[in-house]
Design an enzyme around this catalytic site. Structure first.
Site, PDB file in Angstrom:
ATOM      1  N   ASP A 120      10.000   9.022  -6.875  1.00 41.69           N
ATOM      2  CA  ASP A 120       8.810   8.532  -6.185  1.00 41.69           C
ATOM      3  C   ASP A 120       8.095   7.559  -7.124  1.00 41.69           C
ATOM      4  O   ASP A 120       8.299   7.581  -8.340  1.00 41.69           O
ATOM      5  CB  ASP A 120       7.899   9.692  -5.774  1.00 41.69           C
TER       6      ASP A 120
HETATM    7  C1  BGC Z   1       4.851   7.715  -1.805  1.00 40.67           C
HETATM    8  C2  BGC Z   1       6.243   7.582  -1.232  1.00 40.67           C
HETATM    9  C3  BGC Z   1       6.492   6.150  -0.850  1.00 40.67           C
HETATM   10  C4  BGC Z   1       6.303   5.268  -2.071  1.00 40.67           C
HETATM   11  C5  BGC Z   1       6.568   3.803  -1.806  1.00 40.67           C
HETATM   12  C6  BGC Z   1       4.585   6.705  -2.900  1.00 40.67           C
HETATM   13  O1  BGC Z   1       3.240   6.686  -3.206  1.00 40.67           O
HETATM   14  O2  BGC Z   1       4.647   9.026  -2.285  1.00 40.67           O
HETATM   15  O3  BGC Z   1       6.383   8.438  -0.138  1.00 40.67           O
HETATM   16  O4  BGC Z   1       7.755   5.997  -0.285  1.00 40.67           O
HETATM   17  O5  BGC Z   1       4.970   5.406  -2.514  1.00 40.67           O
HETATM   18  O6  BGC Z   1       5.572   3.225  -1.064  1.00 40.67           O
END
Ligand code: BGC
Length: 691
Positions: free
Chosen positions: A237
Site C-alpha cells: 500500500d
Molecule cells: C490506499 C489504497 C490505494 C492507494 C493508491 C492508499 O492510500 O490505502 O487502497 O489503492 O492509496 O491510491
C-alpha cells in the site's frame, strides 16, 4: 534481464501529475505518457514489457485528486452495496465495467477488491469492503476481481490483512490468535483468491502480531504463498513499506509509489542488500517472475489497453442494475411501499437530493459522469486547491448525478415533486405537511483517512426525520451510508430503504424500487447494531493496539454468541412479494449438502436469497451458502447448496490444518441470520483438510 531491469520492475512511482507531487515522483521521461493516476511502474521496451499503470478502485475508475480534471467515469455502487446484492454474477459484470473503463483509459492494473471484514463499523472504509462474513465478502470481492480481470487488466485484493479501521492505520497492531484469524479475515481472502485469481495482492498499512503487514512473513509467505499457493505478486500500500531486507525476505514483491515510504526501499537500498547478500538473487528473480507471470496470465502482454471512449450507456445499465439489487428494504409497515404512481404531491427532503446520491471518499473517489464541480459540497473546512486551481483536498462530498429529485419527477411527470434541503426543519415539515408523501434522504459520509465518530447520523438528521414523520406519517427514509447507523426514529416511520453509496444508477434504482417497477432484493451483508454498546468494542480504539478478543465471531456471530438482538440482522431484507421456504433436506459426507425449495406465492415477480447456516457442535452459526432465485408469482424452485468444508471446520494452528470435529451439526435455512424457520441435523465424522 539485467539486474537493473529486474530492479526496475519491483519499485513503483506515484503517478499523480499534480504539480507538488509530480515534481518529485515520476521520472521526467515518463511524464508525457502517463495519465494522472495512483501508481506507475515503468516497463522495459527492450523486452516488450509494458508499463504497469495502476488506478483505483472498486466503485469505478477513481479520480480522487482530480488528477485528470475532465475525466468522469461510471460510478458504480460501493463494495458494501455490491455485497448486499448477494449476486456474484452481477458483481462480476460490474467488475467488467471497471475493467473496461480502465482499459479505455490506458490503465492495466486496478487497485480494487477491498474485503477487510467489518470489525469496526465506524471504519472510514467500510463502504469499500464487502461486509462482515468471510464467505459472502470473499465471494463478492472475488467476483469483482474476476470481472475486472476479464478485461485483461490485473486486479488486486486489498488490504492484506486486518486493515479494519483508519484511526492509527499506519501503525496500529492487530492482536488475534492464528486460528481465529484463519477462520475469519484470512478465510475471506482465501475464498476471494480462489474465486477471483487476482494477479496481485496489496499488503496493508497496519501491523499484525507486532509486525507490519508489508514485512510480515507469516502473512505474505507462510499463509499467502505457501499455504494458498498464490502465484501472483504482493505490492505494498502507498506508504506501507518500512524496510528493505525484512520486507523483501518476508515476501513483498513490489514497492508501490516509493515516494510515500520516504525512502526508496526497493530502489538503491535493495541493490545494496543484493550486493551484500542480505537479499538473495533468487528472491529478486522470484519477485520479477511473479510480476511477469501475472502480466502474461492476465493478458497484459497480448491484449494491451487501447484508449477509446467508454461505452457509457451499457456501463450505466450495469451500475443501475447493481444498485437496484443492492438496495435493502429494511422496513415497510402496512405495505406503504411501493407507492402508487397516482400520487400527486411528493416532498423530497434532505441530503442534497437535488444533486445526486452521496459517494464515499478517499482514494476510491470517482468523479461521476455528469458531475459538475460546482456541485461539490465542501465539508468541514476549506477546499484545498493546487496552484492551477484544481481541488486537491479530499474534504468535499461528491453526490453522484442524476438526482433522486429528477429521477422521481421524471417517473411521475404529472405529480408535483418539490424539494427542501432539510436544513431548516420547520420548512421541511411545512413541505411534508402539504404533500401526500415525504421521502427523506439522509446520509452518513465516510472517507478513507478517518473513521466516523459514531454510528449516529450526523448534522441533526435524526431530528429532521422525527419531525418530518410527525408532520406527515407517510414518511419514507432513504439512507445513504457506508455502513450501519442507529435509528432512534425507526418506530415513527413506516418505511426505510438502505441505499448505501449507490452510484450513478442509484437515483433510478431508488425510484424503481419506491414505485414498484422492481422488487427490492438487497439483503444486509452486515448486522446493524441497535446501539454501539452492543459492539465488541463500544468505543473506537485509538491506541497503538487493537485486541480482537472476539476472535472469529465477527458481526452476527458475535450477536449470536452474546444473545444480543441487533436492530437488523445479517442477511435481512424485505421484498414486495411473499416467498415461502419448504422441504429442507441436508446430507452429510465430505461436506454438508442442502436442498431447499423456495416459492413465490405473492403477487409480483421478485428475487429471494435463500441463506443456509451451519451451527457446528461448538460456537455460533456460520453462513455456509446461499442462492439468489428469480421467481415469477406462483413459481417455485429447488436449490442445491454445498457448504465449503472450511466453514464447517475449525483451524488447528499447530497442525496447520482445518479440522472438522465429529458430531452433530445444525443446518438452518431461512432469509436472515435471525429468521431460520427450517432446520435439520447432520452428523459428521472427524476430518482434516489441508489449507
Ligand atoms: C490506499 C489504497 C490505494 C492507494 C493508491 C492508499 O492510500 O490505502 O487502497 O489503492 O492509496 O491510491
Amino acid at each position: 534481464m539485467t539486474k537493473a531491469e529486474e530492479l526496475q520492475l519491483v519499485r513503483g512511482y506515484f503517478g499523480a501529475n499534480i504539480s507538488f507531487f509530480f515534481a518529485r515522483s515520476v521520472p521526467p521521461e515518463y511524464r508525457d505518457v502517463l495519465p494522472g493516476t495512483a501508481g506507475f511502474v515503468p516497463g522495459i521496451p527492450r523486452l516488450g514489457i509494458p508499463n504497469l499503470i495502476e488506478t483505483d478502485a472498486g466503485d469505478g475508475i477513481a479520480n480522487n485528486l482530480m488528477m485528470r480534471p475532465n475525466d468522469r467515469a461510471t460510478a458504480l455502487p460501493s463494495s458494501i452495496a455490491a455485497a448486499a446484492t448477494w449476486n456474484p454474477g452481477l458483481v462480476a459484470q460490474a467488475g467488467s465495467v471497471i475493467g473496461a473503463e480502465a482499459r479505455d483509459r490506458g490503465f492495466n492494473v486496478v487497485l480494487a477488491g477491498g474485503l477487510n471484514l467489518m470489525r469496526e463499523p465506524r471504519g472510514g472504509r467500510t463502504f469499500e469492503y464487502a461486509g462482515e462474513d468471510p464467505l459472502l465478502a470473499g465471494t463478492i470481492a472475488g467476483a469483482m476481481v474476476r470481472g475486472i480481470q476479464s478485461e485483461h487488466v490485473i486486479s488486486t485484493l486489498k488490504h492484506f490483512a486486518f486493515n479494519d479501521q483508519e484511526t492509527g492505520r499506519s501503525f496500529i497492531n492487530v492482536k488475534i490468535d492464528e486460528a481465529a484469524a484463519r477462520e475469519s479475515d484470512l478465510l475471506a481472502f482465501e475464498i476471494a483468491m480462489e474465486e477471483g485469481h487476482p494477479g496481485a495482492i496489496m499488503c496493508a498499512y497496519n501491523r499484525y502480531g507486532g509486525t507490519y503487514a508489508c514485512e510480515n512473513r507469516f502473512l505474505l509467505t507462510d499463509v499467502l504463498k505457501d499455504d494458498w499457493a498464490f502465484p501472483g505478486w504482493v505490492l505494498s500500500d502507498w506508504g506501507g513499506v518500512h524496510s528493505t531486507v525484512e520486507a523483501a525476505n518476508a515476501g513483498l514483491d513490489q514497492e508501490s509509489a516509493s515516494r510515500f515510504d520516504g525512502v526508496d526501499f526497493f530502489g538503491a537500498p535493495l541493490e545494496q542488500a543484493l550486493d551484500e547478500g542480505k537479499v538473495s538473487q533468487v528472491r529478486l528473480h522470484d519477485m520479477v517472475h511473479r510480476i511477469l507471470r501475472e502480466m502474461f496470465a492476465k493478458g497484459l502482454m497480448d491484449h494491451p489497453p487501447v484508449r477509446r471512449a467508454p461505452e457509457l450507456d451499457k456501463n450505466h445499465a450495469v451500475a443501475e442494475q447493481e444498485a437496484e439489487e443492492g438496495i435493502v428494504l429494511l422496513k415497510n409497515q402496512k405495505n406503504i411501499l411501493p407507492l402508487a404512481k397516482t400520487i400527486r404531491r411528493i416532498a423530497i427532503i434532505g441530503s442534497h437530493a437535488n444533486l445526486g446520491l452521496l459517494s464515499g471518499a478517499g482514494s476510491s473517489q470517482v468523479l461521476p459522469i455528469g458531475y459538475d464541480p460546482a456541485n461539490a459540497v465542501p465539508v468541514g473546512g476549506a477546499v484545498v486547491r493546487d496552484r492551477s486551481g484544481r481541488i486537491v483536498s479530499l474534504g468535499v462530498q461528491i453526490y453522484d448525478p442524476p438526482s433522486p429529485l429528477a429521477a422521481i419527477a421524471s417517473e411521475l411527470p404529472h405529480a408535483r415533486v418539490r424539494y427542501d434541503p432539510g436544513d431548516d426543519i420547520a420548512a421541511a415539515c411545512a413541505l411534508a405537511r402539504a404533500s401526500d408523501v415525504a421521502i427523506v434522504f439522509v446520509h452518513q459520509w465516510m472517507s478513507e483517512g478517518w473513521d466516523v465518530g459514531s454510528l449516529s447520523l450526523p448534522d441533526n438528521q435524526d431530528a429532521l426525520i422525527a419531525a418530518v414523520a410527525a408532520a406527515n406519517p407517510r414518511t419514507i427514509v432513504v439512507l445513504e451510508t457506508g455502513g450501519p447507523v442507529v435509528m432512534p426514529w425507526l418506530d415513527r416511520v413506516p418505511a426505510v430503504l438502505e441505499a448505501w453509496y449507490a452510484g450513478g444508477g442509484g437515483a433510478e434504482a431508488v425510484t424503481r424500487l419506491v414505485f414498484g417497477d422492481a422488487d427490492p432484493s438487497g439483503r444486509l451483508p452486515i448486522a446493524f447494531p441497535a446501539s454501539e454498546a452492543q459492539l465488541p468494542r463500544p468505543q473506537l480504539q485509538r491506541g497503538r493496539e487493537v485486541d480482537y478478543f472476539e476472535g472469529a465471531d465477527v458481526g452476527y456471530k458475535w450477536f449470536a454468541e452474546k444473545g444480543l438482538a441487533p436492530l437488523f440482522p445479517f442477511g435481512f431484507g424485505l421484498s414486495d412479494t411473499h416467498f415461502t421456504l419448504s422441504g429442507l433436506q441436508a446430507e452429510g459426507g465430505s461436506t454438508i449438502t442442502v436442498h431447499v425449495t423456495v416459492g413465490n406465492d405473492g403477487a409480483v415477480a421478485g428475487k429471494q436469497t435463500v441463506e443456509i447456516y451451519v451451527t457446528p457442535p461448538e460456537g455460533p452459526p456460520r453462513l455456509a451458502g446461499w442462492s439468489k432465485v428469480d421467481l415469477k408469482p406462483g413459481e417455485a424452485q429447488t436449490v442445491a447448496i454445498a457448504a465449503d468444508p472450511r466453514l464447517l471446520a475449525g483451524f488447528d494452528a499447530r497442525a496447520r490444518m482445518w479440522r472438522i470435529a465429529a458430531g452433530d451439526y445444525l443446518v438452518s435455512a431461512g432469509t436472515s441470520s435471525a429468521s431460520l424457520p427450517l432446520q435439520a441435523h447432520v452428523n459428521l465424522a472427524e476430518r482434516d483438510i489441508r489449507p
